[in-house]
Design an enzyme around this catalytic site. Sequence first.
Site, PDB file in Angstrom:
ATOM      1  N   HIS A 441      18.095  38.596  60.254  1.00  0.00           N
ATOM      2  CA  HIS A 441      17.477  37.972  61.441  1.00  0.00           C
ATOM      3  C   HIS A 441      16.449  36.958  60.952  1.00  0.00           C
ATOM      4  CE1 HIS A 441      18.066  42.259  63.325  1.00  0.00           C
ATOM      5  NE2 HIS A 441      19.212  41.632  63.150  1.00  0.00           N
TER       6      HIS A 441
HETATM    7  C1  LIG Z   1      25.543  41.012  59.136  1.00  0.00           C
HETATM    8  C2  LIG Z   1      24.692  40.655  60.330  1.00  0.00           C
HETATM    9  C3  LIG Z   1      24.563  41.557  61.370  1.00  0.00           C
HETATM   10  C4  LIG Z   1      23.777  41.239  62.467  1.00  0.00           C
HETATM   11  N1  LIG Z   1      23.721  42.109  63.511  1.00  0.00           N
HETATM   12  C5  LIG Z   1      23.050  41.761  64.633  1.00  0.00           C
HETATM   13  C6  LIG Z   1      23.093  42.594  65.770  1.00  0.00           C
HETATM   14  O1  LIG Z   1      23.764  43.621  65.774  1.00  0.00           O
HETATM   15  N2  LIG Z   1      22.401  42.204  66.865  1.00  0.00           N
HETATM   16  C7  LIG Z   1      21.666  41.046  66.883  1.00  0.00           C
HETATM   17  O2  LIG Z   1      21.017  40.771  67.901  1.00  0.00           O
HETATM   18  N3  LIG Z   1      21.643  40.227  65.830  1.00  0.00           N
HETATM   19  C8  LIG Z   1      22.340  40.538  64.718  1.00  0.00           C
HETATM   20  N4  LIG Z   1      22.374  39.676  63.670  1.00  0.00           N
HETATM   21  C9  LIG Z   1      21.676  38.385  63.793  1.00  0.00           C
HETATM   22  C10 LIG Z   1      22.327  37.451  64.800  1.00  0.00           C
HETATM   23  O3  LIG Z   1      23.727  37.482  64.692  1.00  0.00           O
HETATM   24  C11 LIG Z   1      21.773  36.058  64.556  1.00  0.00           C
HETATM   25  O4  LIG Z   1      20.371  36.121  64.709  1.00  0.00           O
HETATM   26  C12 LIG Z   1      22.325  35.035  65.521  1.00  0.00           C
HETATM   27  O5  LIG Z   1      23.713  34.942  65.442  1.00  0.00           O
HETATM   28  C13 LIG Z   1      21.690  33.680  65.221  1.00  0.00           C
HETATM   29  O6  LIG Z   1      22.158  32.759  66.170  1.00  0.00           O
HETATM   30  P1  LIG Z   1      22.013  31.209  65.923  1.00  0.00           P
HETATM   31  O7  LIG Z   1      22.732  30.524  67.022  1.00  0.00           O
HETATM   32  O8  LIG Z   1      20.589  30.916  65.692  1.00  0.00           O
HETATM   33  O9  LIG Z   1      22.727  30.933  64.517  1.00  0.00           O
HETATM   34  P2  LIG Z   1      24.198  31.364  63.912  1.00  0.00           P
HETATM   35  O10 LIG Z   1      24.751  32.434  64.758  1.00  0.00           O
HETATM   36  O11 LIG Z   1      23.968  31.594  62.511  1.00  0.00           O
HETATM   37  O12 LIG Z   1      25.033  30.045  64.199  1.00  0.00           O
HETATM   38  C14 LIG Z   1      24.812  28.854  63.496  1.00  0.00           C
HETATM   39  C15 LIG Z   1      26.159  28.166  63.281  1.00  0.00           C
HETATM   40  O13 LIG Z   1      25.917  26.825  62.867  1.00  0.00           O
HETATM   41  C16 LIG Z   1      26.876  26.475  61.894  1.00  0.00           C
HETATM   42  N5  LIG Z   1      26.341  25.355  61.085  1.00  0.00           N
HETATM   43  C17 LIG Z   1      25.293  25.382  60.230  1.00  0.00           C
HETATM   44  N6  LIG Z   1      25.103  24.153  59.710  1.00  0.00           N
HETATM   45  C18 LIG Z   1      26.053  23.351  60.244  1.00  0.00           C
HETATM   46  C19 LIG Z   1      26.366  21.976  60.089  1.00  0.00           C
HETATM   47  N7  LIG Z   1      25.653  21.171  59.281  1.00  0.00           N
HETATM   48  N8  LIG Z   1      27.422  21.488  60.773  1.00  0.00           N
HETATM   49  C20 LIG Z   1      28.157  22.283  61.601  1.00  0.00           C
HETATM   50  N9  LIG Z   1      27.895  23.597  61.780  1.00  0.00           N
HETATM   51  C21 LIG Z   1      26.846  24.106  61.115  1.00  0.00           C
HETATM   52  C22 LIG Z   1      27.050  27.739  61.082  1.00  0.00           C
HETATM   53  O14 LIG Z   1      28.272  27.719  60.372  1.00  0.00           O
HETATM   54  C23 LIG Z   1      27.000  28.806  62.180  1.00  0.00           C
HETATM   55  O15 LIG Z   1      28.287  29.088  62.662  1.00  0.00           O
HETATM   56  C24 LIG Z   1      23.117  39.985  62.537  1.00  0.00           C
HETATM   57  C25 LIG Z   1      23.247  39.075  61.489  1.00  0.00           C
HETATM   58  C26 LIG Z   1      24.033  39.410  60.394  1.00  0.00           C
HETATM   59  C27 LIG Z   1      24.160  38.424  59.278  1.00  0.00           C
END
Ligand SMILES: Cc1cc2nc3c(=O)[nH]c(=O)nc-3n(C[C@H](O)[C@H](O)[C@H](O)COP(=O)(O)OP(=O)(O)OC[C@H]3O[C@@H](n4cnc5c(N)ncnc54)[C@H](O)[C@@H]3O)c2cc1C
Length: 504
Positions: A441
Amino acid sequence: MYESYSANLFDGSLLKKTHTEQADAVVVGSGPGGATVARDLAGAGLRVVLIEEGRLWLPQDFPADAWTANAELYRNVGATLAMGNLPIPLVQGCAVGGTSVINGAISWRLPQDIHQEWLATDPALEQSIGWTALSEAMDRVESDLHIHPTPPEISGPNNLLLGKGADALGIAHRPIYRNVKGCRGLGRCMQGCPEGHKMSMDRTYIPEALAHNARLFYSTTALRVLHQDGKAQGIQAITKAGANLRVLAPRVVLAAGALHSPLLLWKSRLRHPSLGQGFQCHPGVGITGRFPNPVRMWEGATQGHEVIGLRHEGIKIEALGFDMAFVASRLKSFGPALTDDIANLVFWSNWGAAIRAEARGSVRPSWRGQPHVRFSLTQNDLFKIRRGIRVMAEIMLAAGATAVYPGIYGWHDKLSDPAPLAHLEQEVPLHPKRFNALATHLFGTCRLGSNPQLAVLDPFFQSYTTQGLFVSDASVFPSNTGVNPQTSIIALAHLCALAILQRT
Ligand SMILES: Cc1cc2nc3c(=O)[nH]c(=O)nc-3n(C[C@H](O)[C@H](O)[C@H](O)COP(=O)(O)OP(=O)(O)OC[C@H]3O[C@@H](n4cnc5c(N)ncnc54)[C@H](O)[C@@H]3O)c2cc1C
Ligand code: SF4
């Protein structure tokens, strides 16, 4: 599900020709932050282009074993390192749906006490993310993603034992609320649900965005934000096959996650005094144990039970089912003892504690153009880590474990009764090298706020330097939350979309 939208899907590994798109909004990143904004803006009638670096996976194609999943679905094989007094792997997904594809499906509302902390620090946030608006957004997330407590019939022993041990010690616990529909407890959430039961973004908001005519370019990497005279103009990207993609749009939303959104701003020469500063995370520590009866931790809900009684201390304990190959790789024995341990993997259990660390770090581009993260735990953080391990070990022994492996360097490898735990504080100093941690996270690298010196974005998610440029992911959080963040990220993303639409 995706067959109906093939006209709106573009596989970057096949796109070899330079291409320009016109849109009303371009969104980078398809995790909880990006998918939500894309869905809401497309639903409001805007022409939306969504760009995602990872590939599109269908449930039946997800790798069954954890090692392959790590290589295929996790960014840098799950090991971007935060450098500091304890190097910590920062784990993130890279796929259509972002990290939601490989997360544990745990769904926590943002606790009101955390929200109050945010508003106490910056009362102006009330205008954009006040409690009433945020609560309504979280209600919507819970309904859209089918969030509900894990029923006992799919819990499996690994989860039920955590409840049993916590009960014995009188510590508050509960079944985990998860975003799943028809979950059969196949224990593969972190490799991608093979039957599509997890209501991750690839199963929910992304298809909805496509149904509203959003266009998704996957296997395509955004390189920089196009801007002129303080106004956002679009995104320059490159497909996996090497073609230039230029998306021209007056609204640009970065949702590439807490490490990559600030990186894109750096690469676009959109500097700001606090860009990349204030990085926070929840370092996680785990323990394993052996029970007299089969646990089969790879069966049942991957994460179905949690201890909530220590949340106000900044410690949250969760059962965590791993694939057999991962479990085997954590065994410390060798020779005949290793053979015995592997033959008896069914008896092993694993739980983890997520720590609300007070430390703040930073993210900047490395010389290779990748995120360079600096982060050092404070003494308070180490105290919480040590306490989390102690309580987990006590709960595991109270649940009937015959042996517990606390994973503290230079201390008992194995405990069979709780007596030594009473001396943990005296015998294990708060030195980072004693512990192992990883973080899933990540927060706070492009924060929202009313002070343009301290925050990268105004309270309505718009960049202080560039009109029409927004960020909508965990980067915007004023601080970490002490609970699993996806529900809060999605709720804030709904409010971000609303703010964008109100400016339109
Ligand atoms: C193993 C694991 C288990 C977890 N379990 C939980 C849980 O059970 N419950 C919970 O609430 N949270 C959990 N989390 C955390 C939660 O999934 C994340 O906090 C959340 O998904 C973050 O959302 P986000 O939109 O900020 O980023 P992300 O979900 O990381 O999405 C960002 C996306 O942007 C893409 N990206 C990055 N740079 C570029 C670029 N230059 N061009 C195009 N695309 C790009 C990436 O490939 C990615 O797909 C977990 C995380 C992990 C790793
Ligand atoms: S526990 Fe299994 S069936 Fe349930 S959502 Fe996770 S992977 Fe799918």
